[in-house]
Design an enzyme around this catalytic site. Structure first.
Site, mmCIF file in Angstrom:
data_model
loop_
_atom_site.group_PDB
_atom_site.id
_atom_site.type_symbol
_atom_site.label_atom_id
_atom_site.label_comp_id
_atom_site.label_asym_id
_atom_site.label_seq_id
_atom_site.Cartn_x
_atom_site.Cartn_y
_atom_site.Cartn_z
ATOM 1 N N GLU A 85 0.671 -1.430 -0.080
ATOM 2 C CA GLU A 85 -0.154 -0.008 0.032
ATOM 3 C C GLU A 85 0.795 1.251 -0.001
ATOM 4 O O GLU A 85 0.735 2.134 0.822
ATOM 5 C CB GLU A 85 -0.977 0.086 1.165
ATOM 6 C CG GLU A 85 -1.890 -1.256 1.189
ATOM 7 C CD GLU A 85 -3.032 -1.184 2.171
ATOM 8 O OE1 GLU A 85 -3.007 -0.234 3.001
ATOM 9 O OE2 GLU A 85 -3.901 -1.740 2.063
ATOM 10 N N GLU B 141 -5.474 -8.428 -0.686
ATOM 11 C CA GLU B 141 -6.178 -8.054 0.616
ATOM 12 C C GLU B 141 -7.586 -8.067 0.433
ATOM 13 O O GLU B 141 -8.083 -7.036 -0.485
ATOM 14 C CB GLU B 141 -5.696 -6.916 1.627
ATOM 15 C CG GLU B 141 -4.256 -7.338 2.157
ATOM 16 C CD GLU B 141 -3.824 -6.224 3.116
ATOM 17 O OE1 GLU B 141 -4.886 -5.559 3.640
ATOM 18 O OE2 GLU B 141 -2.660 -5.833 2.991
HETATM 19 O O1 AHR Z 1 -5.020 -6.248 6.796
HETATM 20 C C1 AHR Z 1 -4.915 -5.310 7.826
HETATM 21 C C2 AHR Z 1 -4.243 -4.101 7.192
HETATM 22 O O2 AHR Z 1 -5.230 -3.506 5.984
HETATM 23 C C3 AHR Z 1 -2.960 -4.148 6.349
HETATM 24 O O3 AHR Z 1 -1.794 -4.171 7.353
HETATM 25 C C4 AHR Z 1 -3.046 -3.046 5.243
HETATM 26 O O4 AHR Z 1 -2.096 -3.599 4.110
HETATM 27 C C5 AHR Z 1 -4.361 -2.877 5.104
HETATM 28 O O5 AHR Z 1 -4.469 -1.459 5.047
#
Ligand code: AHR
Length: 499
Positions: free
Chosen positions: A173, A292
């Protein structure tokens, strides 16, 4: 009663399912590592301190790949702190999650765990506070056989054979202002280009993932992807997507429509990748890593009140309810319906932290979202049929038209099997289903299960771990090549047919 018609032809294939779309994620965050996968002294731990009960559940999910060690955590991480003799490992401040990281667990322990859990490692490098040099060194430590400083250091640490990690994330990110060492698209694009190029000089067999936007609503979404890829198109293999959803307004119909947003997100990123491809007159296709995805909102308020600078607090411990399981089932259908371009996806995360598996000192249990994940991972392998679904839509507040039925058919030629995954999102009524499978007329139904509940907010807990579970169903029959019957209101369904 509304009616849904499903039309498929076994020759009209969308693409092969890359099993890595059933991946997951373990970050050094909350109790994911400590008390999640690792708890020396626990009656459930093996000789390495790894929780056997959790390993069993991960094996049940058939998770093919697990991303590690973060997440936001990786952007401040020194992997060297987590290798070598445990009594010499430094405790450090983790600024991402405002906790203390003891470094008792590091990449070697994770590689060991992954072997036992029958999964591969997807490793992220720190491109926040570190860069190319660190990425080169960690790869040398993990994948170089011997005869160099870092490979010999790994051997000295007791790991004679290289870990041979094939999949590497170029940071995490990096567009997010919350990220340690966040960057502009130009800064990051160049860094991802050089990091990937140099890592592939060390090990040409690896694949790399560049960071896309942190979520669709990022103000830089679109231009971020384009600029980053303009720099690193030739050096990377995948572009990442991240997205979490929540039912903050308690509007279930709108919440269940979230995967319409996910679908549009994927299509938009595919378009941007192909736009850069066209501009570069490239023959190479960039695929997507949705590394994610999940529901995440239940724990937000509690997390704001957490004490800082402690070890492994109860952070991001969402307790998932029945409607969350429905959306997770639908999100998995969306991923399958994009199997031609989405080759990797990670449910975030795996244990305790926004996870399908929870642990306590007395055992481990399956959250509601465990079940659609487990069944889709287990039976959603093979080839995705181009599944045309004719069904009425409803108007959702955020996403506009949302079909009442999400559905996809996966054909497994080797096993002579075909599986339908379907979610009826109608909150008031059952849905009539008609699916023409005349090319499979010699098949028969071998399993039909449904997950439904009168209480959309029903949960599984330590005290009641089997409150929400799928049940055998008989709503649908298969006669003369036609699958027909009724899918219960607000239900997730799986129907398996075999020759
Ligand atoms: O999964 C939790 C968090 O969400 C992770 O660390 C990050 O990459 C995202 O913002």
């Amino acid at each position: 009663m509304k009616k849904a018609e499903i039309i498929v032809d076994k020759h009209f294939l969308l693409g092969d399912v890359d099993k890595r779309i059933y991946g997951s994620f373990i970050e050094h965050l909350g109790r994911a590592v400590y008390e999640g996968i690792y708890q020396p002294g626990s009656p459930f731990a093996d000789e390495e301190g790894l929780r056997k009960d959790v390993i069993d559940l991960v094996r049940e999910l058939q998770v093919p790949v697990v991303r590690y060690p973060g997440g936001n955590f990786v952007s401040g991480y020194h992997w060297e702190d987590g290798v070598g003799p445990k009594d010499q490992r430094p405790a450090k401040v983790d600024l991402a999650w405002q906790v203390i990281e003891t470094n008792e667990f590091g990449l070697n322990e994770f590689a060991s765990w992954a072997k036992k859990a029958n999964t591969d490692v997807m490793m992220a490098v720190n491109l926040g506070t570190r860069g190319v040099e660190d990425a080169k060194n960690i790869l040398e430590y993990c994948n170089f056989k011997e005869g160099s400083y870092y490979s010999d250091l790994r051997k000295k640490h007791g790991y004679k054979e290289p870990h041979n990690i094939k999949l590497w994330c170029m940071g995490n990110e990096m567009d997010g202002p919350w990220q340690m060492g966040s960057k502009t698209a130009d800064e990051y694009g160049r860094l991802a280009q050089e990091t990937s190029r140099i890592m592939k000089m060390m090990d040409p067999t690896i694949e790399t993932v560049a960071c896309g936007s942190s979520f669709l609503e990022m103000p830089t979404f679109g231009s971020w992807e384009e600029t980053v890829l303009e720099h690193c198109y030739d050096q990377v293999d995948y572009l990442s997507l991240h997205q979490y959803y929540g039912n903050r307004d308690n509007d279930t119909a709108n919440f269940l429509a979230c995967n319409v947003g996910m679908d549009e997100f994927i299509s938009s990123v595919v378009s941007i990748c192909d736009c850069v491809k066209a501009k570069k007159r490239s023959k190479k296709k960039i695929h997507l890593s949705f590394d994610e995805w999940n529901v995440w909102y239940h724990s937000n308020e509690a997390d704001e009140k957490l004490e800082k600078w402690v070890k492994a607090p109860h952070q991001l411990e969402d307790v998932y309810n029945f409607e969350d399981a429905l959306l997770v089932g639908s999100m998995l259908i969306t991923l399958l319906r994009h199997a031609d371009r989405v080759k990797i996806a990670c449910m975030a995360q795996l244990v305790n932290v926004i996870a399908p598996i929870m642990t306590s000192d007395t055992g481990a249990w399956r959250q509601t979202i465990f079940y659609p994940y487990m069944y889709t991972s287990k039976y959603g392998r093979g080839q995705v049929l181009n599944t045309v679904v004719k069904v009425p839509v409803y108007e959702s507040k955020t996403y506009g038209d949302a079909p009442y039925l999400d559905a996809v058919l996966v054909m497994n030629e080797e096993e002579e099997a075909i599986t339908l995954f379907a979610v009826n999102k109608n909150l008031e009524e059952d849905l009539e289903l008609a699916c023409d499978l005349r090319q499979f007329a010699d098949y028969k139904i071998v399993e039909q299960i449904a997950m439904s509940n009168p209480d959309m907010k029903a949960v599984n807990t330590e005290a009641q771990p089997f409150n929400v579970v799928p049940e055998v169903s008989n709503g649908v029959k298969f006669e003369d090549g036609k699958l027909s019957g009724v899918l219960g209101k607000h239900s997730w369904n799986m129907i398996r047919l075999k020759k």
